[in-house]
Scaffold this active site. Structure first.
Site, PDB file in Angstrom:
ATOM      1  N   ASN A  10       0.869  -1.182   0.000  1.00 53.53           N
ATOM      2  CA  ASN A  10       0.000   0.000   0.000  1.00 53.53           C
ATOM      3  C   ASN A  10       0.905   1.232   0.000  1.00 53.53           C
ATOM      4  OD1 ASN A  10      -1.785   2.068   0.504  1.00 53.53           O
ATOM      5  ND2 ASN A  10      -2.329   1.393   2.583  1.00 53.53           N
ATOM      6  N   TRP A  11       0.947   1.891  -1.139  1.00 52.56           N
ATOM      7  CA  TRP A  11       1.858   3.041  -1.258  1.00 52.56           C
ATOM      8  C   TRP A  11       1.306   4.294  -0.574  1.00 52.56           C
ATOM      9  CZ3 TRP A  11       4.799   3.414  -6.618  1.00 52.56           C
ATOM     10  CH2 TRP A  11       5.726   2.382  -6.684  1.00 52.56           C
ATOM     11  N   LYS A  12       0.031   4.264  -0.162  1.00 55.21           N
ATOM     12  CA  LYS A  12      -0.598   5.448   0.452  1.00 55.21           C
ATOM     13  C   LYS A  12      -0.378   6.653  -0.473  1.00 55.21           C
ATOM     14  CE  LYS A  12      -0.044   3.172   4.856  1.00 55.21           C
ATOM     15  NZ  LYS A  12       0.154   3.253   6.299  1.00 55.21           N
ATOM     16  N   HIS A  93      -9.354   1.340   5.352  1.00 60.33           N
ATOM     17  CA  HIS A  93      -8.048   1.540   6.006  1.00 60.33           C
ATOM     18  C   HIS A  93      -8.218   2.507   7.183  1.00 60.33           C
ATOM     19  CE1 HIS A  93      -3.904   2.619   6.729  1.00 60.33           C
ATOM     20  NE2 HIS A  93      -3.567   1.539   6.068  1.00 60.33           N
ATOM     21  N   GLU A  95      -6.473   4.858   8.194  1.00 59.82           N
ATOM     22  CA  GLU A  95      -6.215   6.275   7.894  1.00 59.82           C
ATOM     23  C   GLU A  95      -7.444   6.930   7.280  1.00 59.82           C
ATOM     24  OE1 GLU A  95      -2.620   5.541   5.731  1.00 59.82           O
ATOM     25  OE2 GLU A  95      -1.591   5.036   7.597  1.00 59.82           O
ATOM     26  N   GLU A 163      -5.083  -4.625  10.924  1.00 61.21           N
ATOM     27  CA  GLU A 163      -4.039  -3.610  11.069  1.00 61.21           C
ATOM     28  C   GLU A 163      -4.281  -2.818  12.354  1.00 61.21           C
ATOM     29  OE1 GLU A 163      -2.167  -2.626   6.921  1.00 61.21           O
ATOM     30  OE2 GLU A 163      -3.674  -1.165   7.437  1.00 61.21           O
ATOM     31  N   GLY A 169       2.957   2.224  10.754  1.00 60.31           N
ATOM     32  CA  GLY A 169       3.977   3.260  10.583  1.00 60.31           C
ATOM     33  C   GLY A 169       4.773   3.608  11.835  1.00 60.31           C
ATOM     34  N   GLY A 229       2.907  -1.136   4.258  1.00 58.93           N
ATOM     35  CA  GLY A 229       2.973   0.270   3.860  1.00 58.93           C
ATOM     36  C   GLY A 229       4.390   0.668   3.479  1.00 58.93           C
ATOM     37  N   GLY A 230       5.109   1.257   4.429  1.00 61.72           N
ATOM     38  CA  GLY A 230       6.437   1.818   4.171  1.00 61.72           C
ATOM     39  C   GLY A 230       7.385   0.885   3.443  1.00 61.72           C
TER      40      GLY A 230
HETATM   41  P1  13P Z   1       3.286   0.328   7.575  1.00 62.48           P
HETATM   42  O1  13P Z   1       3.718  -0.975   6.950  1.00 62.48           O
HETATM   43  O2  13P Z   1       4.024   1.519   7.028  1.00 62.48           O
HETATM   44  O3  13P Z   1       3.247   0.257   9.054  1.00 62.48           O
HETATM   45  O4  13P Z   1       1.771   0.565   7.097  1.00 62.48           O
HETATM   46  C1  13P Z   1       0.870  -0.469   7.225  1.00 62.48           C
HETATM   47  C2  13P Z   1      -0.356  -0.097   6.504  1.00 62.48           C
HETATM   48  O5  13P Z   1      -1.076   0.793   6.902  1.00 62.48           O
HETATM   49  C3  13P Z   1      -0.660  -0.815   5.256  1.00 62.48           C
HETATM   50  O6  13P Z   1      -1.954  -0.553   4.831  1.00 62.48           O
END
Ligand code: 13P
Length: 249
Positions: A10-12, A93, A95, A163, A169, A229-230
């Site tokens: 997930n590149w956000k 998600h 966020e 999650e 993050g 994510g990251g």
């Molecule tokens: P991180 O891997 O950066 O903690 O993010 C997880 C995430 O929110 C994937 O959707």
């Protein structure tokens, strides 16, 4: 029941056309890890160019609007992402739940729209640190799941991502035992809701997954993949996670 592992990135709100070069290495790793499914949720602007650049990789979106069209400035429909070549979208998600005040009902409507449009979904659930410390993590997560699970939920198009908000993050993760316990609770909730097909549904863990911890986290009971994510932003960080999943099968 063997479930094919799913490793999703997930590149956000990260990435540009130049960053699509990272997908080449990721696609190569996906090819050689034949028993692992790899999917990348990209910013909407990158879906079509990513599909053109790496047609073998499953490219998806990070969110969709539940309505097919209309006066929803700034939103994007299932048909729009499908036309761009997306095969799936993330919904719910944390966020988006936090920043955009999305409710379980919204998440359910989005998942329903994806099913109607013939796309797959990764539906996210997860507790805050406050809820975990209050001993409410399992009740919160299974409550979110029950309220956001769409009619027609089935393993062939839907996966669930656990999650924990406090692990996203932050570099912190739950213990392997805590993840296994939560995934077991999610599986049990799914059995009640949809019956035997619950045993075929992939349950992903997400939150600070890296190449260093992936093997341990993916080996936890009822963990069928990861939402990353990251560490999905570069091939150098993401490929070791794909390889860890491939090594477990
Ligand atoms: P991180 O891997 O950066 O903690 O993010 C997880 C995430 O929110 C994937 O959707």
């Amino acid at each position: 029941m063997t479930r094919r592992k799913l490793i999703a990135g997930n590149w956000k709100m990260n990435g540009d056309l130049a960053a699509l070069a990272e997908l080449e290495g990721i696609a190569r790793a996906a090819d050689s890890a034949g028993n692992v499914e790899v999917a990348m949720a990209l910013p909407a602007t990158l879906i079509a160019p990513a599909v053109a650049a790496t047609p073998g990789l499953a490219i998806g979106a990070q969110d969709v609007h539940p309505a097919p069209r209309g006066a929803h400035t700034g939103c994007i429909s299932v048909a729009m992402i499908a036309e761009a070549g997306a095969r799936f979208s993330i919904v719910g998600h944390s966020e988006r739940r936090a920043d955009n005040y999305e409710t379980d009902a919204d998440v359910k409507a989005k998942a329903t729209a994806l099913l109607a449009g013939g796309l797959s979904a990764i539906l996210c659930v997860g507790e805050t640190l406050e809820q975990r410390e209050a001993g409410k993590a399992e009740a919160v997560v299974t409550g979110q799941l029950t309220a956001s699970l769409p009619k027609g939920a089935a393993a062939d198009w839907l996966s669930i991502a656990y999650e924990p908000v406090w692990a996203v993050g932050t570099g912190r993760t739950p213990t392997v035992a805590d993840i296994a316990a939560m995934h077991g609770a999610i599986r049990a909730t799914l059995r009640t809701a949809i019956g035997a097909d619950a045993d075929a549904m992939r349950l992903l863990y997400g939150g600070s997954v890296t190449g260093d911890n992936a093997a341990a986290l993916l080996a936890a009971g009822d963990v069928d993949g990861a939402l990353v994510g990251g560490a999905s932003l570069t091939a150098a960080k993401f490929v070791p996670i794909i390889e860890a999943a491939a090594g477990l099968d």
